[in-house]
Design a protein around this motif. Structure first.
Motif, PDB file in Angstrom:
ATOM      1  N   ILE A  71     -53.288  51.679 -29.599  1.00  0.00           N
ATOM      2  CA  ILE A  71     -52.277  52.739 -29.608  1.00  0.00           C
ATOM      3  C   ILE A  71     -51.724  52.961 -31.017  1.00  0.00           C
ATOM      4  O   ILE A  71     -51.144  54.009 -31.326  1.00  0.00           O
ATOM      5  N   LEU A  72     -51.935  51.970 -31.903  1.00  0.00           N
ATOM      6  CA  LEU A  72     -51.470  52.080 -33.286  1.00  0.00           C
ATOM      7  C   LEU A  72     -52.469  52.784 -34.195  1.00  0.00           C
ATOM      8  O   LEU A  72     -52.147  53.063 -35.356  1.00  0.00           O
ATOM      9  N   VAL A  73     -53.682  53.075 -33.710  1.00  0.00           N
ATOM     10  CA  VAL A  73     -54.710  53.686 -34.553  1.00  0.00           C
ATOM     11  C   VAL A  73     -54.255  55.004 -35.179  1.00  0.00           C
ATOM     12  O   VAL A  73     -54.522  55.260 -36.360  1.00  0.00           O
ATOM     13  N   PRO A  74     -53.553  55.903 -34.469  1.00  0.00           N
ATOM     14  CA  PRO A  74     -53.140  57.170 -35.093  1.00  0.00           C
ATOM     15  C   PRO A  74     -52.231  57.016 -36.299  1.00  0.00           C
ATOM     16  O   PRO A  74     -52.087  57.963 -37.087  1.00  0.00           O
ATOM     17  N   PHE A  75     -51.600  55.852 -36.477  1.00  0.00           N
ATOM     18  CA  PHE A  75     -50.730  55.680 -37.635  1.00  0.00           C
ATOM     19  C   PHE A  75     -51.526  55.716 -38.942  1.00  0.00           C
ATOM     20  O   PHE A  75     -50.963  56.057 -39.988  1.00  0.00           O
ATOM     21  N   GLY A  76     -52.815  55.368 -38.892  1.00  0.00           N
ATOM     22  CA  GLY A  76     -53.631  55.425 -40.105  1.00  0.00           C
ATOM     23  C   GLY A  76     -53.772  56.839 -40.642  1.00  0.00           C
ATOM     24  O   GLY A  76     -53.395  57.125 -41.787  1.00  0.00           O
ATOM     25  N   PRO A  77     -54.319  57.767 -39.847  1.00  0.00           N
ATOM     26  CA  PRO A  77     -54.388  59.157 -40.321  1.00  0.00           C
ATOM     27  C   PRO A  77     -53.013  59.743 -40.638  1.00  0.00           C
ATOM     28  O   PRO A  77     -52.882  60.567 -41.550  1.00  0.00           O
ATOM     29  N   LEU A  78     -51.980  59.315 -39.901  1.00  0.00           N
ATOM     30  CA  LEU A  78     -50.633  59.806 -40.167  1.00  0.00           C
ATOM     31  C   LEU A  78     -50.149  59.365 -41.547  1.00  0.00           C
ATOM     32  O   LEU A  78     -49.468  60.127 -42.253  1.00  0.00           O
ATOM     33  N   ALA A  79     -50.509  58.145 -41.952  1.00  0.00           N
ATOM     34  CA  ALA A  79     -50.144  57.662 -43.292  1.00  0.00           C
ATOM     35  C   ALA A  79     -50.806  58.516 -44.370  1.00  0.00           C
ATOM     36  O   ALA A  79     -50.168  58.860 -45.386  1.00  0.00           O
ATOM     37  N   VAL A  80     -52.064  58.867 -44.163  1.00  0.00           N
ATOM     38  CA  VAL A  80     -52.765  59.725 -45.130  1.00  0.00           C
ATOM     39  C   VAL A  80     -52.101  61.092 -45.199  1.00  0.00           C
ATOM     40  O   VAL A  80     -51.904  61.665 -46.283  1.00  0.00           O
ATOM     41  N   LEU A  81     -51.713  61.626 -44.041  1.00  0.00           N
ATOM     42  CA  LEU A  81     -51.078  62.942 -44.004  1.00  0.00           C
ATOM     43  C   LEU A  81     -49.727  62.921 -44.707  1.00  0.00           C
ATOM     44  O   LEU A  81     -49.413  63.822 -45.504  1.00  0.00           O
ATOM     45  N   ILE A  82     -48.931  61.886 -44.457  1.00  0.00           N
ATOM     46  CA  ILE A  82     -47.603  61.808 -45.064  1.00  0.00           C
ATOM     47  C   ILE A  82     -47.699  61.648 -46.575  1.00  0.00           C
ATOM     48  O   ILE A  82     -46.876  62.187 -47.326  1.00  0.00           O
ATOM     49  N   SER A  83     -48.720  60.928 -47.049  1.00  0.00           N
ATOM     50  CA  SER A  83     -48.851  60.722 -48.495  1.00  0.00           C
ATOM     51  C   SER A  83     -49.085  62.043 -49.234  1.00  0.00           C
ATOM     52  O   SER A  83     -48.764  62.143 -50.417  1.00  0.00           O
ATOM     53  N   TYR A  84     -49.652  63.033 -48.548  1.00  0.00           N
ATOM     54  CA  TYR A  84     -49.905  64.323 -49.180  1.00  0.00           C
ATOM     55  C   TYR A  84     -48.782  65.334 -48.940  1.00  0.00           C
ATOM     56  O   TYR A  84     -48.696  66.329 -49.664  1.00  0.00           O
ATOM     57  N   THR A  85     -47.955  65.095 -47.937  1.00  0.00           N
ATOM     58  CA  THR A  85     -46.900  66.059 -47.608  1.00  0.00           C
ATOM     59  C   THR A  85     -45.517  65.638 -48.097  1.00  0.00           C
ATOM     60  O   THR A  85     -44.676  66.491 -48.342  1.00  0.00           O
ATOM     61  N   THR A  86     -45.289  64.339 -48.217  1.00  0.00           N
ATOM     62  CA  THR A  86     -43.987  63.852 -48.695  1.00  0.00           C
ATOM     63  C   THR A  86     -44.202  62.792 -49.761  1.00  0.00           C
ATOM     64  O   THR A  86     -45.320  62.398 -50.058  1.00  0.00           O
ATOM     65  N   HIS A  87     -43.103  62.341 -50.337  1.00  0.00           N
ATOM     66  CA  HIS A  87     -43.153  61.270 -51.331  1.00  0.00           C
ATOM     67  C   HIS A  87     -42.435  60.020 -50.830  1.00  0.00           C
ATOM     68  O   HIS A  87     -41.978  59.202 -51.619  1.00  0.00           O
ATOM     69  N   ASP A  88     -42.370  59.868 -49.535  1.00  0.00           N
ATOM     70  CA  ASP A  88     -41.706  58.715 -48.938  1.00  0.00           C
ATOM     71  C   ASP A  88     -42.681  57.534 -48.900  1.00  0.00           C
ATOM     72  O   ASP A  88     -43.477  57.378 -47.970  1.00  0.00           O
ATOM     73  N   LYS A  89     -42.641  56.699 -49.947  1.00  0.00           N
ATOM     74  CA  LYS A  89     -43.556  55.559 -50.037  1.00  0.00           C
ATOM     75  C   LYS A  89     -43.301  54.542 -48.938  1.00  0.00           C
ATOM     76  O   LYS A  89     -44.216  53.839 -48.501  1.00  0.00           O
ATOM     77  N   GLY A  90     -42.054  54.448 -48.495  1.00  0.00           N
ATOM     78  CA  GLY A  90     -41.735  53.493 -47.437  1.00  0.00           C
ATOM     79  C   GLY A  90     -42.474  53.818 -46.151  1.00  0.00           C
ATOM     80  O   GLY A  90     -43.045  52.935 -45.503  1.00  0.00           O
ATOM     81  N   LEU A  91     -42.486  55.117 -45.784  1.00  0.00           N
ATOM     82  CA  LEU A  91     -43.185  55.526 -44.573  1.00  0.00           C
ATOM     83  C   LEU A  91     -44.694  55.374 -44.720  1.00  0.00           C
ATOM     84  O   LEU A  91     -45.384  54.960 -43.785  1.00  0.00           O
ATOM     85  N   VAL A  92     -45.214  55.726 -45.892  1.00  0.00           N
ATOM     86  CA  VAL A  92     -46.650  55.589 -46.123  1.00  0.00           C
ATOM     87  C   VAL A  92     -47.070  54.127 -45.993  1.00  0.00           C
ATOM     88  O   VAL A  92     -48.079  53.799 -45.348  1.00  0.00           O
ATOM     89  N   PHE A  93     -46.280  53.218 -46.573  1.00  0.00           N
ATOM     90  CA  PHE A  93     -46.589  51.795 -46.484  1.00  0.00           C
ATOM     91  C   PHE A  93     -46.518  51.311 -45.039  1.00  0.00           C
ATOM     92  O   PHE A  93     -47.415  50.607 -44.555  1.00  0.00           O
ATOM     93  N   LEU A  94     -45.448  51.706 -44.341  1.00  0.00           N
ATOM     94  CA  LEU A  94     -45.272  51.262 -42.956  1.00  0.00           C
ATOM     95  C   LEU A  94     -46.395  51.757 -42.056  1.00  0.00           C
ATOM     96  O   LEU A  94     -46.981  50.985 -41.277  1.00  0.00           O
ATOM     97  N   PHE A  95     -46.740  53.042 -42.167  1.00  0.00           N
ATOM     98  CA  PHE A  95     -47.779  53.597 -41.303  1.00  0.00           C
ATOM     99  C   PHE A  95     -49.157  53.051 -41.667  1.00  0.00           C
ATOM    100  O   PHE A  95     -49.998  52.848 -40.785  1.00  0.00           O
TER     101      PHE A  95
END
Length: 436
Positions: free
Chosen positions: A67-91
């Protein structure tokens, strides 16, 4: 009527000897004309497609942790849309967890087709693949301290947390007896771990006593020489294991029984995917882990600032827990089945491989990249490793385990975690600009 010469009977016998791929299957169409229904190639393609979808279902949909697998693509998406390193690291961290667990699962499937020694080696190798991939990406970014601390944390996590949980869970299941394991093999691994401590200790002592012949160069030269020696020692250890160790069980292809076309071992367990399917999925999972590791490493410093957590704690505690998810699950599972030798092979064997192969390998890779990666892990980290090796060596000397020993190892890991939470690294995370 059957001819007196029995020719018809012989014709049937000849047809019965033909394989299913040799005899075309006939069907009658709507126009009454006879056609070949399915060719051998079409049936092979159908089987391959069926096996693909079956293995895809097993890998992606059978484990609840997926169930955690979607967090991987979500991390890639967030890295290109925002600059929130905390969320990118967590996801990225959450996305790697199921990948590491599935990597361990596919490795366990290969164990069905190998012996115990080769299976333990496969478990340790691919169980540590996540840490090594993260380390290589960190080396490319010049984050040498992150590499050192994450590898150190992997050793500490395997020796204290993973082994402790295996001892504890196995002791709870088998409350009325002490579980036993091969003491001789545990002593050999303890000796290799002490050799690794020696390799890490001398560069640190050389640095802090200011006794280098050539300041800034002797330390890294000693590290590279010691790393080559450690790699040779580990290769000799592998050769020794493969030649002299007696398998506790034989490969399933030799000793397994066939029940309805499904290979099983002596306990009735059967592989869920084939050998080549496991190899293909190992490659796919390794590539995806490598992609997420790049985003994870890039976001470490930003996450440390956003969460107000020391980078040393992230590197030593958080990253190894994610990387060791596969070993953690495997070691506990085997301990609860009273297969403690395999649990030790996963936990202690993984620690041995990281200390005698992973760390020297990163030193050599850094040497090739032009990064001054060395074996000076600082006094705090080296002392922590030395004490941990001593504690675990004392726990293993009797050749038995119980839930209390496991609880002690887990509590020791909590003390280590608290120590790194209040520990401030004297050097920056991306330090390592010394001249090679």
């Amino acid at each position: 009527m059957v001819p007196p010469d029995g020719k018809l009977e012989h014709d049937f016998e000849d047809e019965s000897l033909a394989g299913p791929m040799d005899v075309p299957i006939k069907s009658i169409g709507l126009n009454g004309i006879q056609h070949d229904s399915i060719s051998a190639i079409e049936r092979t393609d159908c089987i391959m497609k069926t096996n693909f979808w079956r293995s895809l279902k097993i890998i992606l949909f059978t484990a609840k942790i997926n169930i955690l697998v979607p967090f991987g693509p979500l991390a890639v998406l967030i890295s290109y849309t925002t600059h929130d390193k905390g969320l990118v690291f967590l996801f990225s961290l959450l996305g790697i967890i199921p990948l590491a667990e599935r990597l361990g699962f596919t490795t366990e499937q290969l164990v069905f087709f190998t012996g115990a020694t080769a299976g333990g080696l496969l478990n340790a190798t691919f169980g540590n693949a996540t840490e090594l991939i993260i380390s290589v990406h960190a080396l490319q970014s010049g984050m040498i301290r992150v590499v050192q601390q994450s590898l150190l944390g992997s050793i500490l996590s395997n020796m204290l947390l993973v082994l402790g949980c295996a001892f504890f869970c196995g002791g709870i299941v088998f409350m009325n007896k002490d579980q036993v394991f091969d003491k001789a093999n545990a002593i050999v691994n303890s000796g290799l771990l002490l050799m690794a401590v020696m390799g890490l200790l001398f560069p640190a002592v050389l640095h802090y006593t200011h006794t280098e012949v050539h300041y800034g160069k002797s330390e890294i030269a000693l590290s590279r020489f010691s790393s080559c020696i450690m790699l040779v020692a580990y290769a000799c250890y592998i050769a020794f294991q493969l030649k002299s160790s007696n398998d506790s069980y034989d490969p399933i292809n030799e000793e397994g029984c066939e029940n309805g076309g499904i290979l099983e071992d002596e306990e009735g367990e059967a592989p869920e995917i084939s050998k080549w399917e496991a190899i293909i999925w190992l490659a796919i999972l390794t590539i995806w882990i490598s992609v997420l590791s790049d985003y994870l490493v890039d976001a470490i410093e930003g996450a440390s600032i956003a969460w107000n957590i020391p980078i040393s704690f992230i590197s030593v505690i958080l990253l190894p827990i994610v990387g060791n998810a596969a070993e953690h699950a495997s070691a506990i599972m085997f301990a609860m089945k009273d297969k403690l030798d395999i649990s030790l092979g996963v936990a202690i064997g993984s620690s041995t491989q990281i200390s005698m192969f992973g760390i020297p390998f990163c030193v050599v890779v850094g040497w090739i990249m032009g990064q001054p990666m060395d074996l000076n892990f600082q006094l705090f980290e080296t002392a922590t490793l030395f004490i941990t090796v001593l504690v675990v060596a004392f726990m293993l000397q009797e050749g038995t385990s119980n839930y209390f020993k496991g609880l002690m190892l887990i509590l020791c890991y909590l003390i280590v975690s608290a120590s790194f939470f209040v520990h401030v690294d004297p050097s920056p995370a991306n330090e390592g600009k010394k001249e090679p």
